[in-house]
Design a protein around this motif. Structure first.
Motif, PDB file in Angstrom:
ATOM      1  N   GLU A 372     -20.011  -7.544  57.022  1.00  0.00           N
ATOM      2  CA  GLU A 372     -20.578  -7.109  58.300  1.00  0.00           C
ATOM      3  C   GLU A 372     -20.889  -5.620  58.222  1.00  0.00           C
ATOM      4  OE1 GLU A 372     -21.667  -6.854  62.414  1.00  0.00           O
ATOM      5  OE2 GLU A 372     -21.487  -8.555  61.050  1.00  0.00           O
ATOM      6  N   ASP A 391     -18.001 -11.780  57.602  1.00  0.00           N
ATOM      7  CA  ASP A 391     -18.477 -12.499  58.778  1.00  0.00           C
ATOM      8  C   ASP A 391     -18.822 -13.947  58.430  1.00  0.00           C
ATOM      9  OD1 ASP A 391     -19.426 -13.378  61.160  1.00  0.00           O
ATOM     10  OD2 ASP A 391     -21.205 -12.112  61.188  1.00  0.00           O
ATOM     11  N   GLU A 502     -15.918  -9.423  62.187  1.00  0.00           N
ATOM     12  CA  GLU A 502     -17.156  -8.649  62.064  1.00  0.00           C
ATOM     13  C   GLU A 502     -16.834  -7.165  61.958  1.00  0.00           C
ATOM     14  OE1 GLU A 502     -20.803  -9.888  63.478  1.00  0.00           O
ATOM     15  OE2 GLU A 502     -20.131 -11.766  64.361  1.00  0.00           O
ATOM     16  N   THR A 518     -15.669 -12.647  66.447  1.00  0.00           N
ATOM     17  CA  THR A 518     -16.732 -13.026  67.367  1.00  0.00           C
ATOM     18  C   THR A 518     -16.520 -14.380  68.036  1.00  0.00           C
ATOM     19  OG1 THR A 518     -18.353 -11.648  66.258  1.00  0.00           O
ATOM     20  CG2 THR A 518     -19.210 -13.458  67.547  1.00  0.00           C
ATOM     21  N   CYS A 588     -18.095 -12.945  72.980  1.00  0.00           N
ATOM     22  CA  CYS A 588     -18.650 -12.800  71.630  1.00  0.00           C
ATOM     23  C   CYS A 588     -18.796 -11.346  71.184  1.00  0.00           C
ATOM     24  CB  CYS A 588     -19.981 -13.540  71.508  1.00  0.00           C
ATOM     25  SG  CYS A 588     -19.860 -15.312  71.817  1.00  0.00           S
ATOM     26  N   ASP A 590     -19.053  -8.166  68.845  1.00  0.00           N
ATOM     27  CA  ASP A 590     -19.692  -8.080  67.532  1.00  0.00           C
ATOM     28  C   ASP A 590     -19.439  -6.716  66.883  1.00  0.00           C
ATOM     29  OD1 ASP A 590     -21.446  -7.941  65.359  1.00  0.00           O
ATOM     30  OD2 ASP A 590     -22.968  -9.140  66.335  1.00  0.00           O
ATOM     31  N   ASN A 591     -19.920  -5.650  67.507  1.00  0.00           N
ATOM     32  CA  ASN A 591     -19.738  -4.301  66.966  1.00  0.00           C
ATOM     33  C   ASN A 591     -18.800  -3.495  67.843  1.00  0.00           C
ATOM     34  OD1 ASN A 591     -23.179  -4.556  66.368  1.00  0.00           O
ATOM     35  ND2 ASN A 591     -21.663  -4.559  64.730  1.00  0.00           N
ATOM     36  N   THR A 604     -22.119  -7.035  72.157  1.00  0.00           N
ATOM     37  CA  THR A 604     -21.912  -8.474  72.048  1.00  0.00           C
ATOM     38  C   THR A 604     -23.110  -9.178  71.442  1.00  0.00           C
ATOM     39  OG1 THR A 604     -22.733  -8.937  74.295  1.00  0.00           O
ATOM     40  CG2 THR A 604     -20.379  -8.442  74.041  1.00  0.00           C
ATOM     41  N   ASP A 605     -22.812 -10.350  70.884  1.00  0.00           N
ATOM     42  CA  ASP A 605     -23.819 -11.154  70.185  1.00  0.00           C
ATOM     43  C   ASP A 605     -23.683 -12.611  70.612  1.00  0.00           C
ATOM     44  OD1 ASP A 605     -25.420 -12.572  68.462  1.00  0.00           O
ATOM     45  OD2 ASP A 605     -24.195 -12.200  66.690  1.00  0.00           O
ATOM     46  N   ASP A 613     -26.669 -10.481  76.539  1.00  0.00           N
ATOM     47  CA  ASP A 613     -25.695  -9.659  75.834  1.00  0.00           C
ATOM     48  C   ASP A 613     -25.720  -8.231  76.360  1.00  0.00           C
ATOM     49  OD1 ASP A 613     -24.258 -11.256  73.908  1.00  0.00           O
ATOM     50  OD2 ASP A 613     -26.191 -11.584  72.938  1.00  0.00           O
ATOM     51  N   GLU A 639     -29.809  -9.590  71.130  1.00  0.00           N
ATOM     52  CA  GLU A 639     -28.438  -9.237  70.769  1.00  0.00           C
ATOM     53  C   GLU A 639     -28.304  -7.724  70.838  1.00  0.00           C
ATOM     54  OE1 GLU A 639     -25.957  -9.030  66.523  1.00  0.00           O
ATOM     55  OE2 GLU A 639     -27.635 -10.419  66.759  1.00  0.00           O
ATOM     56  N   CYS A 641     -26.711  -4.424  69.255  1.00  0.00           N
ATOM     57  CA  CYS A 641     -26.190  -4.010  67.945  1.00  0.00           C
ATOM     58  C   CYS A 641     -26.066  -2.493  67.874  1.00  0.00           C
ATOM     59  CB  CYS A 641     -27.127  -4.462  66.818  1.00  0.00           C
ATOM     60  SG  CYS A 641     -27.498  -6.212  66.739  1.00  0.00           S
TER      61      CYS A 641
END
Length: 690
Positions: A372, A391, A502, A518, A588, A590-591, A604-605, A613, A639, A641
């Motif tokens: 990730e 991931d 992730e 996630t 969810c 993610d980062n 979030t993803d 998101d 998404e 990011c």
């Protein structure tokens, strides 16, 4: 103000509603594939742990081979048009009714409610703008973007597709100027090219997609009077693509496992693939993780001999032709023709954005898996630790501890030294043990008797690299085998299988480490692995955040779950002990990122709660610990990011807007960012307090 329950629009059938198009083009349709990790590591609760007698003695010490086991299907979060406007209270109170102290500095905004708008939403009193989008010029002389007439020559000079990670580096002596470094994770060709034929892509379309992958370096200038960032032409500007030159360094460099007909030395690789998250190093370079690289290779089923077939399967190499058919135009993507070519991807890439003529490197000492990203923590004695997640459903958390110390300063000598730090050190994989009886971890998400999901853990050494060579710390593996087939070595070590680890980052204030897990909707379903205390829910569609207190250079750790994400109105969620009636719902994760005051931010993803998101803040300490507020939401199908939080700016990458299954070029699901009848374009966005 109390939140309105979200259960009216949460799907409870155990099935995900995420766009299949995203699954197909971002991760090679991993949702429908068998999980690559078929190792037999089983998880044992405390009730039976004392009876476990099998021990595996590694070169680095004795460890219990305790994990969890078997296979599952990747969770995929979805959206729903029925999302409603629940939000956190501006003035929350404690569970006892007393008013809480003010929120930490920078977190006093009015939360954005969950929504399904085709727009970027920010709090009242804030503004936002697009910094740069797919097709905008990066290099001097780049042609204007023309959706109907794209070609590889133009795309090599333009901003790439589906931006993910973003790093912002100040330019010394020029306070308004920065280098913005952005990765381009994947391409969705049916959404890129009018009239695209998935069965018969043209060579020009394939080469254009090669040019749309990779990394962009762009100088940006602050705008007087507000927080805007405007691209500026510069000698630093650069595009790296699938055809750029990279150098392999570390234990695998020159190995027979990475030599090809085009590179008999095993040291020079063309291109980087599926660049996901990353990190900014203290010495001013950028780290980028090569994630779902497997999907770009075809015909692995034609390789039947062992151990090659097992190794390919462990990395999820697809059978038959690849989705994008790149192997038709370059034999290196045809596994039978070049069986070692896949072994040259799946690493942490380091680039020096200050030298556009430099050759980026791939660090094999940090292992090969679906990275990730990687983020750096420096201890008081100058040791460098990199934290990394693989991931994939039921894969692992890793760290790399450098043998060298960081050199301070930004001179040429310090840069040369620091760019070799990640070549020498020890690679570890994590095992997490819960401290509650196994009977209390029943898959429902209910807290155990001690009131927390928590426990201890061990970092299991896999590989040690020094200036004199490298040493495998796993019996039956050579050093280059551990570097290239890290997943198999970690299987052998008995690491804990996690719910899609992730992004991972250490707090610059406390040193505590935070990892976004996630989701995993097949956890505990049928014959798939059952729950453990670090992954405590069956059919986990919403994910969790694990907080690790680490002996950074050592092998011990303690951990707890900071957030168990999802609908705050349901019993299977936990927000750090904070009143769940007063939080923004998050799903969810993610980062992760930190602001200058040490607050945690999460992007979030695939929000499984039906809304778009977004970007969320989380308080980590004090009576507000666990308070979660939504700062920003992204457009339909997108998404969130690459978050960057500075004193006066909030930066995110908006990836794959409008990427819904019923969307077409003729009938887009989103028109962001231009509006009107425009095609959607991924872009970097900046927000600021007006």
């Amino acid at each position: 103000m109390k939140l309105q329950p979200l259960s009216l629009f949460v799907k409870h059938d155990g099935q995900s509603a995420r766009s299949h198009a995203t699954c197909v083009y971002r991760c090679g349709d991993a949702c429908s594939q068998e999980v690559p990790n078929t190792s037999g590591n089983e998880y044992f609760g405390d009730v039976v742990r004392a009876a476990v007698t099998r021990r595996r003695v590694l070169h680095g010490g004795a460890v219990a081979a305790l994990g969890i086991g078997a296979s599952t299907v990747l969770a995929a979060c979805g959206t729903s048009d029925s999302a409603t406007g629940a939000q956190a209270s501006a003035s929350p109170t404690s569970s006892g009714g007393s008013e809480l102290p003010p929120p930490p500095r920078g977190l006093d905004f009015e939360p954005v409610p969950p929504n399904t708008e085709d727009a970027v939403r920010v709090p009242s009193g804030y503004s936002s703008d697009v910094v740069i989008r797919w097709g905008d010029p990066v290099l001097d002389g780049a042609p204007a973007w023309d959706f109907s007439n794209q070609n590889a020559e133009a795309q090599e000079q333009q901003f790439g597709y589906n931006n993910d990670f973003a790093g912002l580096l100040p330019i010394e002596g020029s306070p308004n100027d920065h280098l913005l470094v952005v990765s381009h994770e994947y391409t969705n060709e049916p959404a890129m090219f009018p009239g695209y034929d998935e069965e018969n892509p043209t060579e020009e379309q394939v080469r254009t997609a090669w040019a749309a992958h990779g990394i962009s370096v762009v100088k940006v200038r602050g705008n007087a009077g507000d927080g805007r960032l405007v691209p500026a032409g510069s000698e630093y500007n650069r595009r790296l693509t699938v055809t750029s030159e990279f150098r392999l360094v570390g234990p695998a460099a020159g190995s027979d496992l990475v030599r090809t007909s085009a590179d008999p030395s095993g040291t020079i690789v063309r291109g980087t693939l599926n660049n996901c998250a990353g990190g900014v190093t203290p010495w001013g370079t950028i780290l980028s993780g090569e994630e779902n690289f497997n999907q770009y290779f075809g015909n692995s089923d034609q390789v039947a001999e062992e151990p090659a077939a097992t190794r390919l399967a462990r990395y999820g190499m697809p059978e038959g032709a690849s989705r994008r058919a790149w192997e038709r135009f370059d034999s290196r993507f045809d596994v039978p023709s070049e069986p070692n070519e896949p072994n040259r991807f799946g690493y942490i890439v380091e680039i020096n954005p200050w030298d556009p003529a430099s050759t980026p490197v791939k660090h094999t000492a940090m292992g090969r898996f679906k990275h990730e990203g990687a983020t750096i923590h420096v201890t008081d004695d100058g040791s460098v630790i990199a934290y990394m997640g693989d991931d994939e459903r039921f894969d692992y958390i890793y760290k790399f501890v450098s043998a060298k110390k960081i050199q301070q300063g930004n001179g040429a000598a310090a840069m040369r030294h620091n760019m070799t730090i990640l070549d020498e050190g020890t690679l570890y994989v994590a095992r997490f043990d819960g401290n509650s009886p196994a009977s209390e971890i029943d898959g429902s998400g209910s807290l155990p008797g001690d009131g927390a999901f928590d426990g201890t853990g061990t970092w299991i050494p896999l590989l040690r690299a020094t200036a004199d060579g490298a040493e495998s710390l796993i019996d039956g593996f050579t050093a280059d085998e551990v570097a290239v087939f890290t997943r198999l070595a970690a299987d052998e070590a008995g690491a804990t299988k996690m719910d899609r680890p992730e992004d991972i980052e250490a707090s610059p204030r406390t040193g505590k480490v935070y990892c976004a897990l996630t989701n995993n909707s097949r956890r505990g379903v049928d014959d798939n692995p059952r729950v453990d205390e670090a992954n405590p829910r069956n059919e986990n569609k919403n994910g969790q955040i694990i907080e690790i207190t680490d002996d950074h250079t050592g092998t011990s750790l303690t951990w707890n779950l900071l957030l168990v994400c999802g609908d705050p109105a349901t019993a299977d969620t936990y927000y750090g002990g904070f009143d769940k009636e007063q939080v923004s719902p998050i799903s969810c994760p993610d980062n992760v990122a930190f602001d200058p005051d040490g607050n945690l931010w999460i992007s979030t993803d695939g929000n499984a709660l039906g809304a778009n998101d977004g970007l969320f803040s989380v308080v980590l300490d004090g009576p507000r610990r666990g308070e979660t507020r939504q700062f920003l939401s992204v457009p339909v199908g997108a998404e969130t990011c690459g978050p960057i939080i500075t004193e006066n700016r909030y930066i995110v990458c908006v990836q794959h807007p409008g990427e819904l299954d019923d969307a077409t070029i003729e009938n887009p699901a989103s028109h962001w960012p231009e509006g009107g009848d425009a095609q959607p374009r991924s872009a970097v966005v900046v927000a600021w307090k007006a």
